[in-house]
Structures are given as C-alpha cells and as structure tokens.
Design an enzyme around this catalytic site. Sequence first.
Site, PDB file in Angstrom:
ATOM      1  N   LYS A  63     -11.112  -8.688  -0.203  1.00  0.00           N
ATOM      2  CA  LYS A  63     -10.265  -9.462   0.702  1.00  0.00           C
ATOM      3  C   LYS A  63     -11.078 -10.291   1.693  1.00  0.00           C
ATOM      4  CE  LYS A  63      -9.523  -6.004   4.330  1.00  0.00           C
ATOM      5  NZ  LYS A  63     -10.236  -6.761   5.358  1.00  0.00           N
ATOM      6  N   THR A  64     -12.208  -9.743   2.169  1.00  0.00           N
ATOM      7  CA  THR A  64     -13.017 -10.495   3.132  1.00  0.00           C
ATOM      8  C   THR A  64     -13.570 -11.759   2.480  1.00  0.00           C
ATOM      9  OG1 THR A  64     -13.636  -8.423   4.212  1.00  0.00           O
ATOM     10  CG2 THR A  64     -14.960 -10.362   4.737  1.00  0.00           C
ATOM     11  N   ASP A 251      -6.290 -11.188   9.323  1.00  0.00           N
ATOM     12  CA  ASP A 251      -6.883 -10.091   8.555  1.00  0.00           C
ATOM     13  C   ASP A 251      -6.209  -8.778   8.941  1.00  0.00           C
ATOM     14  OD1 ASP A 251      -8.536  -8.717   6.867  1.00  0.00           O
ATOM     15  OD2 ASP A 251     -10.288  -8.761   8.194  1.00  0.00           O
ATOM     16  N   GLU A 252      -6.146  -7.824   8.004  1.00  0.00           N
ATOM     17  CA  GLU A 252      -5.583  -6.485   8.250  1.00  0.00           C
ATOM     18  C   GLU A 252      -4.185  -6.569   8.879  1.00  0.00           C
ATOM     19  OE1 GLU A 252      -6.991  -4.079   6.969  1.00  0.00           O
ATOM     20  OE2 GLU A 252      -9.174  -4.213   7.075  1.00  0.00           O
ATOM     21  N   GLN A 330      -2.715   0.864   3.062  1.00  0.00           N
ATOM     22  CA  GLN A 330      -3.798   1.310   3.946  1.00  0.00           C
ATOM     23  C   GLN A 330      -3.410   1.220   5.419  1.00  0.00           C
ATOM     24  OE1 GLN A 330      -8.023   0.508   2.764  1.00  0.00           O
ATOM     25  NE2 GLN A 330      -7.116  -1.064   1.460  1.00  0.00           N
ATOM     26  N   ARG A 676     -12.435   5.384  -0.887  1.00  0.00           N
ATOM     27  CA  ARG A 676     -13.771   5.168  -0.306  1.00  0.00           C
ATOM     28  C   ARG A 676     -14.852   5.488  -1.333  1.00  0.00           C
ATOM     29  NH1 ARG A 676     -12.330   1.741   2.386  1.00  0.00           N
ATOM     30  NH2 ARG A 676     -10.368   2.151   1.326  1.00  0.00           N
TER      31      ARG A 676
END
Length: 853
Positions: A63-64, A251-252, A330, A676
Amino acid sequence: MTEPNKLIHREVPDHQPAAGGIAARARASATPQYLAGLNPEQREAVETLDGPVLVLAGAGTGKTRVLTCRIAHILSMGRARPGEILSVTFTNKAAREMKLRLGQMLGQAVEGMPWLGTFHSIGGRILRTHAELVQLKSSFTVLDVDDQIRLLKQLLQAENIDDKRWPARMLAGLIDGWKNRGLTPSQVPPGEAAIFGNGKGGKLYSAYQERLKILNAADFGDLLLENIRLFRENPDVLRQYQNRFKFILVDEYQDTNVAQYLWLRLLAQSPSKPEAPQSLVVPAPTDYSIPASGTNDKQTAASGSAPAVQSASLSSARPKNICCVGDDDQSIYGWRGAEVDNILRFEHDFPGAKVIRLERNYRSTGHILAAASHLIAHNEGRLGKTLRTEDVDGQKVTVTGSWDSEEEARGIGEEIEELQRAGENLNDVAILVRASFQMREFEDRFVTLGLPYRVIGGPRFYERAEIRDALAYLRVINSPADDLAFERIVNVPKRGLGDATVQMLHDHARKRRIPLFEAARAVIETDELKPKARGGLRDVITSFERWRAQREVISHTELAEIVLDESGYTEMWQKDRSADAAGRLENLKELVRSMEEFENLQGFLEHISLVMDRDGGADEEAVSLMTLHSAKGLEFDNVFLPGWEEGLFPSQRTLDEQGRAGLEEERRLAHVGLTRARRRAKIYFATNRRIHGTWSTTIPSRFLDELPAPNVEITESKGGSGWGGSSGYGPSRFDNVESFGSSYATPGWQRAQANRARGRKGQAGGGFNESQSPFSSRAEPGGFGRTNRAPMTIEGELIAKSTGTTSEFKLEDRVFHQKFGYGQVVKIDGNKLTIAFEKAGEKKVVDSFVERA
C-alpha cells in the site's frame, strides 16, 4: 479527381496501437519508471485519478508503494503542483518514509510538498495561519500531557473537587475522548458530562477551553477540533482550502477517529459558491451529525441530539479527487477512538466511489495467508477480500499447547534456539503478546538462556516505571544504604516531600557521611522540616522499619504485597484513571508472582540486577518482543504468538465493554498477528495461567477453532512437561490417563505450602481456591487483598492423589520414557518423579508414563 467538398463522409474508427507495433513499443519505452513492477491492481490504484477511490490494501500488498506512486503519477501527469496535494498519514515515521520514497522517485519535487504530513501537523499549520478566527494568536503553545494535568488540577481546586476521588488524569482522558469525537463543550451529552465530578464534567471542559484561550494555548486534540470549528464557522476559509487541494490522499483510513473523519470530509467536498454558504447535510448511518454552518451549538445541544460521532456530506456537490488507502481487517485501535465504520461506509459517503482491492500478498507464504483469511472471514463488519500469494505454501501454522506460562516460555525459548542453530538471524524472530504482563516470563527465560532480546514499543518489563518503583521499595528493605532507591520512592506516592526536603537530606548525609535513610531518621527528630514534611518522612521511616522486621517472619512474596499495599502505591494506580493504569497494576502482580521462584528477597534482587545488566549493542542480533498492537506495520520471518486463551485473547475486558464489536476487533488483532509472519507462524496457549493475580485453568481461544484445519499443524511443546502437562488441544498423550495432581517445584511455592498447609479449606471439584488467594478477585480491584490470606492450593481429589499416592519406583531406579528415553530417578514426590534423562536432561513426569528399564 473528386473535389474536397464532394468527398463521402465516413466514420473514422478509433485507433489503438497494434500489439508489437512501432507505436506500442515506443509507448512502452516511455512508461514512467515508477510504474514498473506494479501488479495490475496496484497500477489501477495509481492511475485512477478522478473521483473518490478506496484502495482496500490487505497486509503485505504494497500500500505504501501505491500511495507514493500515485503522488508521483499525479505530478508527472501535470494534474497538480506539489502544493496542491494533501497527503495525510498517522505517524511522523510514515510521513518521513513517504517523503524519502518520493524523493528517490522525483528528486527535489518532494521538497515542494508542504501538505504531506500527519493529521495533527497539518491541522496545526492551518490553525496557526488563522489563529485569530478561533480566539488564539499564531504563536500559541501546544501543551503536553503534564501541562494539561497541571491546568486541570487548578480547575478542580477552584471548583472544590477532591482530586483524589476525581483525578485530573481521568478528566484529561474524558476531554481527549470528547475531542476525538469532535465534540465541543456544549455538544457533550449530559449523561456523559455527569460521570465526572458529580455532574460537573461539562462545566470543567468548558472552563478548561476558556483557560486555554487565556493562556494562548491548545492541546493536541484542539489541533483538529479547532480546525473543524474554523471551517464550519468560516465558509470562506474552508472554500480556500477546498480550492487549494486538487487531490487528497489518506493512509490507514481504517484508523481515523471521528474528528479526523470530519476534518477530511469537510475538505473533500467541492467548494460552494461564495453567495451560497455551505450547509452540511448529514446522513446518519451511525448517528453522525454536525450542526450546519451558523447553527448555534447551544441549540444543537438543547435539541437533544448528542453527536457522539459526526458525518458531513454535500448532497449536491460532486466529491473531489480523494483516495483513501486502508484495510478494514486491520482496524485494531478502537480503544483509542478509531472508527472502523469510517472505512465501511466510504461508498455511502462518496457515491460512485471506485473500490480497488489489493489482495496479492508479497510477504507471507500460502498456509499463513490461508489461515489468516479464514480466521478474519468470521467477522461480519468487513468489506471482504481474500489475500493470496504466488509464493510457495511453506510451513503450516503450528498450534502448541503447554501446561502453564512457564512451559510456554521454555518451549518458545527452545524453538528460538533451534532456529538460531539452523542459521536464522534473531532479528527475524518476534514474539507478539496480547498484554504486556506476558513479557516478564519471556524476559526471564531469555536471560537464563543468554538470548539477546529487545522490547519494541515500550521498556522492558523490569524497566517499566511501576516495576522500578516497586523494586526500589524492596531494595531499601534489603539494603537501607541504597540511596538511589530511597530517593526514587521517598515521595512516591506523594507525601509532601519536595525537592527542597530531598536536598536537605542529601546535605545532611554528605556532612555526616551516612546514607540518606539514616539522614532522614535523624532529621525527623529535629525541627528543620515543616510539620507536614516531617510527618510524611516519619511515616516512611517507620514503615520501612516495620517491613524490615516482617521480612524475618513472612515470605518475601507476601512482604512485597504488604509493601505495595501499605505504602499506598497500589492505591495510587487504582485511583489513576488513565488508559494504562490497569496494565500497570497487572504488571505489579506479575512482579510479585515472579518472586516465587526465588528462595529469598536477596536472591530475587540479584537476579534482577543480572536482567537489567543485559544491554546489548544497537547492532546486536536480538529477538523482538512486543504487544500485538505495537506490531502493526512490521514483519518477521518467524513469529511466535503465545497466550491464545479465552479471557486473555480475546480479552475478556474488551468483550465485556464492547460486546460483538469488541470480539471483531480482537479477531482483527489476531489477523494482524498472523500476517506479520513471512515464513513461520507459531501459536501457543497454556492450560493454566495467572491473570489478574489469580491462577486459573484456561480454555483455548475460540480463534483456534476458526483456523482452517488443512493449513494448521498441532505440535507438542518443546518446553518439557514440568509435571506431565497436557496440551489441551487435539489428540494428546494424556487423553486416556486419569487426572493427576500438580504442585509447583519453585522454592516459593513449596515454602508457601509448608507454611500455610493448615489454612487449607476444601473446595469441590478441584482447582485453585480463589478466596484464599493473595490476589483474590474479591479484594479491591487491582489490589493485593490480604483478608483470609492462604496459599493458592490445588484442592480436593487432585491434591490427595498427588500427595497420598506412593510411587512404586525408588531413588536411583533406571527407567524408560517413551519421549525422553532412558534415565535415573533422582527425586520422588507422591506419584511424580524427577528423572535425570541421558539425553533430555532433568524432567518431572508422572510415574505412570515410565517403566523400569
């Protein structure tokens, strides 16, 4: 020859460059470098510039990269200048990373992006530009938490409110929560305002805001709350920024709270005409409402509508080019105000929005992704996506049961050592726990094994402030000459002993060359101190002398409980209403439990000094130890997930307070933990664990049954069966064996049983007698209640079978165990044998599992 005006007009077909032709090859060679390597979904997210776009980016899907490439694409296509792009993130670290990547792509162009930063940094910049419109000056100060607490204490004092019953920190938490929801003082629902200060919560909030204006100050929450007020009350200012920002990127987005959501929604509307002031029409999917421009706040409050959360949309204006990137699976920060509904209703807020799902994971192997996807599919409140990978299936997710938390720590420690021997880098190993008190067991185990570790997102267990304070009390009892420890706690909790008093003690101690404790003993007999300070110091000295005398007649664990209670230290944290107070109390209980393993206070403190001395270099390989919340955004080859038990994970407190919404957030947290892991994910649970100071038999987490069987492997603990512990999950070597007793081999446990055996009372059905526990839940919450104090014993049939049955084996008998091989009996305790095995070392097992060799 036909004249031009006589030509027959025919439709000219649309032209597309032929595949492999000159135009197609030339076009491909001109493709910007930043688009190279993007998969089709990522490229679609980068190139879809017009209108609202929601990018659902699963864990490890890049995503970044999508965000940075999208900004680069906007600039390279000439759709906007750097100063016309608003790009907001949640952390300064994320903002720095984005700037770094853009700098590598675009060079100096990123320097002209003043509106790339966090919500609060950008909100602060806007606020300073228009400070006068919200009764501030551009030089206003942003208060930190300590300054907020001091200011609120002054207001409590002015209202004659007892700050011990109604702590300033609690009020600060309430005000912060209201600001996160975009509520001004007049908008706070009366019911909520009434929960503090006998109904004065709203009045205190209003007085606090007025005082901030007088001081030309703002707190962290004001950076957005005052922005919202600025935009609502000054449509021309809002229109200025709406015209400025041609593109908005977030973002997020799943972690935005109500205030952040409101702020974005106001900026994301197309600007209205100057002669037609903007009014906000409010759809209310979750009762989000905000007064229209010019509406009086008091009218809103009087109408009875309590805007717990707020939404804003223009029914007639077309939304701007806004792109929100996030993952509803998330969203794990609901406890600090995040609203997962913000991302779930994106299509409602922005009709016609395009939703792009990034489902190709570049991090984890197939089995891990299948397990995580199957688990999160049990949530109802989600938009839906399924992570996939083109990588190999890899190793299955393992689930391992252990008898108790000590065996859990031993098993994980041994697995990490095996990985290290196999060449794995310790930097690629992480242990993710649900609660910070779980870390203590692992830290002690790693010190024993000599495994270097680092705690991410907080101090190590023994470095936490509350643990250092408790240890300081114990150090002074053990050694009255320990000046550093005495100075740390002489005024903790507050006893009216300020810096001047401590300095006087130092001066007296230096002159007479005696410890601070002796100097204090001498000073209280004089009139050098004011009566209040002298009384407080006398109480401290008297208490330490009493505790030092008790040390000779009671166990060191009981002494620690007495000290924490009688000093007022436990009460101090019980009255603290901050979010981390409950965790600190749990850590104190865990500290007392850790002392059981040692013969005496001296031995325990020596152990602590060894633990504290293990500070490796910054470049040293080390296992990462952290909470699941701290692990967001990180990834490791090997991830261990201990403590998957009902009550701990999912957290019982979360279930009690939030119901199904809380359960779904806990499940999202489990999903984050699994994703993770790049190569190996290993889940552990214990059959017995001490939570809130009480030993209890636990059952495996419901999340284990929500994992897909084809992707999971059940394994046995490598931590050794301390007393033949059962895995508690799936087929077990103990399934056809009668119940057997259990007692703890630690010196503290054995001593407690010997000293208090007469205090036992029967309890039906076996199990731990909570009413006799020094950490009984019947004591004051968070305290170390000592009424009817007795040992935590395993009662009834279990204890009788353990101690009353005589084993047929004798010392030095040579025996054989199916798992551990040949060995010799070195100790007998009822039907339990301690055996020195030739290959496995010393283990404690039930005699029915061995046979004579």
